[in-house]
Design a protein around this motif. Structure first.
Motif, PDB file in Angstrom:
ATOM      1  N   ASP A   1      11.201 -35.393  67.220  1.00 20.05           N
ATOM      2  CA  ASP A   1      11.324 -34.966  65.925  1.00 20.05           C
ATOM      3  C   ASP A   1      10.674 -36.287  65.457  1.00 20.05           C
ATOM      4  N   ILE A   2      11.676 -37.070  65.430  1.00 21.91           N
ATOM      5  CA  ILE A   2      11.553 -38.867  64.906  1.00 21.91           C
ATOM      6  C   ILE A   2       9.509 -38.912  65.301  1.00 21.91           C
ATOM      7  N   ALA A   3       9.503 -39.065  66.091  1.00 22.46           N
ATOM      8  CA  ALA A   3       8.219 -39.781  66.776  1.00 22.46           C
ATOM      9  C   ALA A   3       7.760 -38.763  66.238  1.00 22.46           C
TER      10      ALA A   3
ATOM     11  N   TYR B   1       7.994 -37.909  62.844  1.00 24.08           N
ATOM     12  CA  TYR B   1       8.069 -37.966  61.122  1.00 24.08           C
ATOM     13  C   TYR B   1       7.320 -39.411  61.557  1.00 24.08           C
ATOM     14  N   TRP B   2       7.355 -39.889  61.863  1.00 25.29           N
ATOM     15  CA  TRP B   2       6.180 -40.866  61.669  1.00 25.29           C
ATOM     16  C   TRP B   2       4.611 -41.112  62.647  1.00 25.29           C
ATOM     17  N   ASP B   3       4.499 -40.319  63.275  1.00 23.33           N
ATOM     18  CA  ASP B   3       3.326 -40.307  63.445  1.00 23.33           C
ATOM     19  C   ASP B   3       2.070 -39.191  62.622  1.00 23.33           C
TER      20      ASP B   3
ATOM     21  N   HIS C   1       4.594 -52.258  56.296  1.00 23.01           N
ATOM     22  CA  HIS C   1       5.633 -52.476  55.793  1.00 23.01           C
ATOM     23  C   HIS C   1       5.867 -51.189  56.037  1.00 23.01           C
ATOM     24  N   HIS C   2       7.985 -50.706  56.895  1.00 21.12           N
ATOM     25  CA  HIS C   2       8.365 -49.489  55.954  1.00 21.12           C
ATOM     26  C   HIS C   2       9.494 -49.518  56.354  1.00 21.12           C
ATOM     27  N   HIS C   3      10.066 -50.930  55.120  1.00 19.04           N
ATOM     28  CA  HIS C   3      11.262 -51.350  54.721  1.00 19.04           C
ATOM     29  C   HIS C   3      10.895 -51.183  53.041  1.00 19.04           C
TER      30      HIS C   3
ATOM     31  N   CYS D   1       9.398 -51.204  65.240  1.00 17.95           N
ATOM     32  CA  CYS D   1       8.923 -52.047  64.571  1.00 17.95           C
ATOM     33  C   CYS D   1       8.009 -51.577  63.838  1.00 17.95           C
ATOM     34  N   GLY D   2       7.618 -50.011  63.840  1.00 16.53           N
ATOM     35  CA  GLY D   2       7.100 -49.395  62.493  1.00 16.53           C
ATOM     36  C   GLY D   2       5.373 -50.315  62.665  1.00 16.53           C
ATOM     37  N   ARG D   3       4.556 -50.187  61.886  1.00 10.96           N
ATOM     38  CA  ARG D   3       3.040 -50.495  61.575  1.00 10.96           C
ATOM     39  C   ARG D   3       2.901 -52.011  61.753  1.00 10.96           C
TER      40      ARG D   3
ATOM     41  N   VAL E   1       8.734 -52.244  69.772  1.00 12.08           N
ATOM     42  CA  VAL E   1       9.206 -50.891  70.349  1.00 12.08           C
ATOM     43  C   VAL E   1       8.999 -50.205  68.676  1.00 12.08           C
ATOM     44  N   THR E   2       8.235 -48.125  69.246  1.00 12.53           N
ATOM     45  CA  THR E   2       8.295 -47.201  68.495  1.00 12.53           C
ATOM     46  C   THR E   2       8.099 -46.522  69.520  1.00 12.53           C
ATOM     47  N   LEU E   3       9.043 -45.376  68.893  1.00  9.96           N
ATOM     48  CA  LEU E   3       8.562 -43.823  69.185  1.00  9.96           C
ATOM     49  C   LEU E   3       7.331 -43.684  68.645  1.00  9.96           C
ATOM     50  N   SER E   4       7.146 -43.849  67.932  1.00 15.37           N
ATOM     51  CA  SER E   4       5.638 -43.264  67.700  1.00 15.37           C
ATOM     52  C   SER E   4       4.088 -43.855  67.534  1.00 15.37           C
TER      53      SER E   4
ATOM     54  N   VAL F   1       5.458 -47.878  73.199  1.00 12.40           N
ATOM     55  CA  VAL F   1       5.476 -46.569  72.537  1.00 12.40           C
ATOM     56  C   VAL F   1       7.178 -46.709  73.583  1.00 12.40           C
ATOM     57  N   CYS F   2       8.210 -47.235  73.254  1.00 14.41           N
ATOM     58  CA  CYS F   2       9.458 -46.692  73.795  1.00 14.41           C
ATOM     59  C   CYS F   2      10.892 -46.958  72.990  1.00 14.41           C
ATOM     60  N   ASN F   3      11.612 -46.507  73.700  1.00 15.69           N
ATOM     61  CA  ASN F   3      12.880 -45.589  72.736  1.00 15.69           C
ATOM     62  C   ASN F   3      13.695 -47.883  73.132  1.00 15.69           C
ATOM     63  N   MET F   4      14.069 -48.183  72.322  1.00 16.79           N
ATOM     64  CA  MET F   4      14.790 -49.158  71.764  1.00 16.79           C
ATOM     65  C   MET F   4      16.295 -49.404  72.058  1.00 16.79           C
ATOM     66  N   LEU F   5      16.907 -47.575  72.904  1.00 17.41           N
ATOM     67  CA  LEU F   5      18.483 -47.500  73.661  1.00 17.41           C
ATOM     68  C   LEU F   5      17.737 -47.997  75.117  1.00 17.41           C
TER      69      LEU F   5
ATOM     70  N   ASN G   1      16.514 -55.310  64.022  1.00 17.31           N
ATOM     71  CA  ASN G   1      16.532 -53.825  63.387  1.00 17.31           C
ATOM     72  C   ASN G   1      15.755 -53.673  62.017  1.00 17.31           C
ATOM     73  N   ASN G   2      14.520 -53.523  61.624  1.00 12.97           N
ATOM     74  CA  ASN G   2      14.886 -53.753  60.173  1.00 12.97           C
ATOM     75  C   ASN G   2      14.828 -52.027  59.498  1.00 12.97           C
ATOM     76  N   GLU G   3      15.677 -51.750  58.886  1.00 13.52           N
ATOM     77  CA  GLU G   3      15.531 -50.438  58.598  1.00 13.52           C
ATOM     78  C   GLU G   3      15.608 -49.045  59.993  1.00 13.52           C
TER      79      GLU G   3
ATOM     80  N   MET H   1      19.160 -46.704  61.958  1.00 15.03           N
ATOM     81  CA  MET H   1      19.843 -45.472  61.375  1.00 15.03           C
ATOM     82  C   MET H   1      19.239 -44.629  62.142  1.00 15.03           C
ATOM     83  N   TYR H   2      18.536 -44.964  63.338  1.00 13.38           N
ATOM     84  CA  TYR H   2      17.916 -43.476  64.156  1.00 13.38           C
ATOM     85  C   TYR H   2      19.280 -43.349  65.431  1.00 13.38           C
ATOM     86  N   VAL H   3      19.812 -43.851  66.141  1.00 11.46           N
ATOM     87  CA  VAL H   3      20.478 -44.310  66.944  1.00 11.46           C
ATOM     88  C   VAL H   3      21.448 -44.661  67.231  1.00 11.46           C
TER      89      VAL H   3
HETATM   90  C1  LIG Z   1      12.013 -47.496  58.827  1.00  8.01           C
HETATM   91  S1  LIG Z   1      10.996 -47.731  59.928  1.00  8.01           S
HETATM   92  C2  LIG Z   1      10.842 -49.395  60.417  1.00  8.01           C
HETATM   93  C3  LIG Z   1       9.455 -50.302  60.600  1.00  8.01           C
HETATM   94  C4  LIG Z   1       9.606 -51.423  61.298  1.00  8.01           C
HETATM   95  N1  LIG Z   1      11.029 -52.089  61.208  1.00  8.01           N
HETATM   96  C5  LIG Z   1       9.507 -52.263  59.550  1.00  8.01           C
HETATM   97  O1  LIG Z   1      10.255 -52.943  58.942  1.00  8.01           O
HETATM   98  O2  LIG Z   1       8.752 -52.349  58.965  1.00  8.01           O
HETATM   99  C6  LIG Z   1      11.495 -46.920  61.686  1.00  8.01           C
HETATM  100  C7  LIG Z   1      11.642 -47.384  62.841  1.00  8.01           C
HETATM  101  O3  LIG Z   1      12.125 -46.905  63.991  1.00  8.01           O
HETATM  102  C8  LIG Z   1      11.521 -46.500  65.142  1.00  8.01           C
HETATM  103  N2  LIG Z   1      12.295 -45.876  66.033  1.00  8.01           N
HETATM  104  C9  LIG Z   1      13.459 -44.854  65.636  1.00  8.01           C
HETATM  105  N3  LIG Z   1      13.778 -44.526  66.433  1.00  8.01           N
HETATM  106  C10 LIG Z   1      13.746 -44.735  67.220  1.00  8.01           C
HETATM  107  C11 LIG Z   1      13.778 -45.077  69.092  1.00  8.01           C
HETATM  108  N4  LIG Z   1      15.204 -44.458  69.772  1.00  8.01           N
HETATM  109  N5  LIG Z   1      13.560 -46.099  69.674  1.00  8.01           N
HETATM  110  C12 LIG Z   1      12.764 -47.249  68.947  1.00  8.01           C
HETATM  111  N6  LIG Z   1      11.668 -46.795  68.480  1.00  8.01           N
HETATM  112  C13 LIG Z   1      12.437 -46.172  66.979  1.00  8.01           C
HETATM  113  C14 LIG Z   1      10.635 -45.138  64.124  1.00  8.01           C
HETATM  114  O4  LIG Z   1       9.748 -44.898  65.143  1.00  8.01           O
HETATM  115  C15 LIG Z   1       9.661 -46.308  63.181  1.00  8.01           C
HETATM  116  O5  LIG Z   1       8.901 -47.098  63.288  1.00  8.01           O
END
Ligand SMILES: C[S@@+](CC[C@H](N)C(=O)[O-])C[C@H]1O[C@@H](n2cnc3c(N)ncnc32)[C@H](O)[C@@H]1O
Ligand SMILES: CC(C)=CCC/C(C)=C/COP(=O)(O)OP(=O)(O)O
Ligand SMILES: [Mg+2]
Length: 302
Positions: free
Chosen positions: A34-36, A38-40, A58-60, A116-118, A136-139, A163-167, A181-183, A186-188
């Motif tokens: 779902d999160i992938a 959302y960001w796609d 930025h996405h912060h 890492c977002g964009r 790394v990002t899910l998107s 594209v990789c799971n940060m976990l 982690n910049n914002e 809250m996804y993990v």
């Molecule tokens: C609010 S954006 C922040 C992007 C970036 N840190 C910035 O400051 O612009 C949240 C990011 O977390 C990534 N994300 C969420 N859960 C993730 C996971 N399990 N593994 C990798 N990335 C994840 C999303 O794909 C998205 O790129």
């Protein structure tokens, strides 16, 4: 969707101790799918128009005082353009503060941007330190966007998103000089997250996060925090959880900075812009009622 192989299936303790990277395919759960998505799909003008100012996307959120002189008169035809530039300046100031807390970084170091977002913060980190930055990002859409920006800037050999799971990242054990982690915390689950940061960081390395967290002094997440969770499909943690999960994973806080007062001017200015998304009041109200805090936490990997 068949659940993918997880770190527990592969014997995380054995693989990790052998220094192998525990690569967990993304998305590892239906939630991450779902999160992938959302960001796609995300293409909000409040993000794209701000990034168009200088190519740092930025996405912060922003911090710092408003430069009223730079805004000019609300009646001017150029006011909205100047407001966009000012919001973007505050968002870039937030990333600069995060980079300020990474400690001494050398050109031959590697940094990791978890979520890492964009890629705006990755570009800024490379421009500041000259080092490699892995994101790394899910998107897939975000990873492609970030890698295209790196190519346009001629820094693709130093800045790479995947594209990789940060976990469960493919990065070697104990080699990252710093990670953040910049914002995106809250996804993990924070225990899982800090275990992975602790694995990839060198001993003495630095971890930094800037995050919104609910305030345990308030008691439980407020309705405004719940509105933010619903808006972003995220799960905001309490301040207490961050410090507990860090302690459990050999991350010892070096600084905890409350940025709540510093981010309010950004939100109050944003609430006057044509780019509002509807979430502004929830942030303003939760910051003002004390239920939500905006923190920077910097910690040493010991
Ligand atoms: C609010 S954006 C922040 C992007 C970036 N840190 C910035 O400051 O612009 C949240 C990011 O977390 C990534 N994300 C969420 N859960 C993730 C996971 N399990 N593994 C990798 N990335 C994840 C999303 O794909 C998205 O790129
Ligand atoms: C502090 C908290 C709880 C943040 C949640 C994560 C998040 C979605 C951050 C901003 O992304 P964005 O820049 O894409 O959001 P917006 O569209 O609101 O600018
Ligand atoms: Mg934004």
């Amino acid at each position: 969707m068949e659940p993918s192989v997880t770190s527990t299936d592969l014997g995380a303790d054995v693989a990790a101790s052998a220094g192998a990277a525990m690569f967990i395919p993304a998305p590892a759960t239906p939630y991450q799918g779902d999160i992938a998505r959302y960001w796609d799909r995300e293409a909000r003008p409040v993000n794209l128009r701000l990034g168009d100012v200088d190519g740092l996307y930025h996405h912060h959120y922003g911090i710092g005082d408003i430069d009223r002189g730079a805004l000019g008169d609300p009646g001017d035809s150029t006011y909205e353009k100047k407001l966009i530039a000012e919001l973007h300046r505050l968002e870039s100031a937030q990333a600069e503060l995060l980079l300020d807390h990474l400690g001494p970084i050398e050109r031959d170091d590697t940094l990791v941007d978890a979520g890492c977002g964009r890629g705006g913060s990755m570009v800024m980190a490379h421009q500041r330190f000259g080092c490699r930055v892995e994101g790394v990002t899910l998107s897939a859409k975000q990873a492609d966007f970030a890698n295209q920006r790196a190519r346009e800037l001629g820094i693709e050999d130093h800045v790479r998103a995947r594209v990789c799971n940060m976990l469960g990242t493919p990065f070697e054990t104990g080699r990252a000089a710093a990670s953040w982690n910049n914002e995106s915390t809250m996804y993990v689950d924070l225990e899982d997250l800090f275990a992975e940061h602790s694995r990839i960081l060198a001993i003495g390395g630095r971890y930094v996060t800037i995050t919104g967290c609910w305030n345990p002094r308030y008691g439980q997440p407020s309705k405004y925090v719940s509105q933010i969770n619903a808006h972003f499909e995220c799960n905001i943690h309490s301040r207490r959880e961050y410090l507990r999960a860090m302690a459990d994973n050999r991350l010892v806080p070096q600084a905890v900075i409350d940025l709540t007062a510093a981010t309010l001017p950004y939100w109050e200015l944003r609430a006057t812009s044509a780019l509002v998304t509807g979430i502004e009041e929830a942030f303003i109200n939760s910051y003002k009622d004390g239920s939500f805090q905006y923190l920077l936490i910097a910690a040493d990997r010991v």
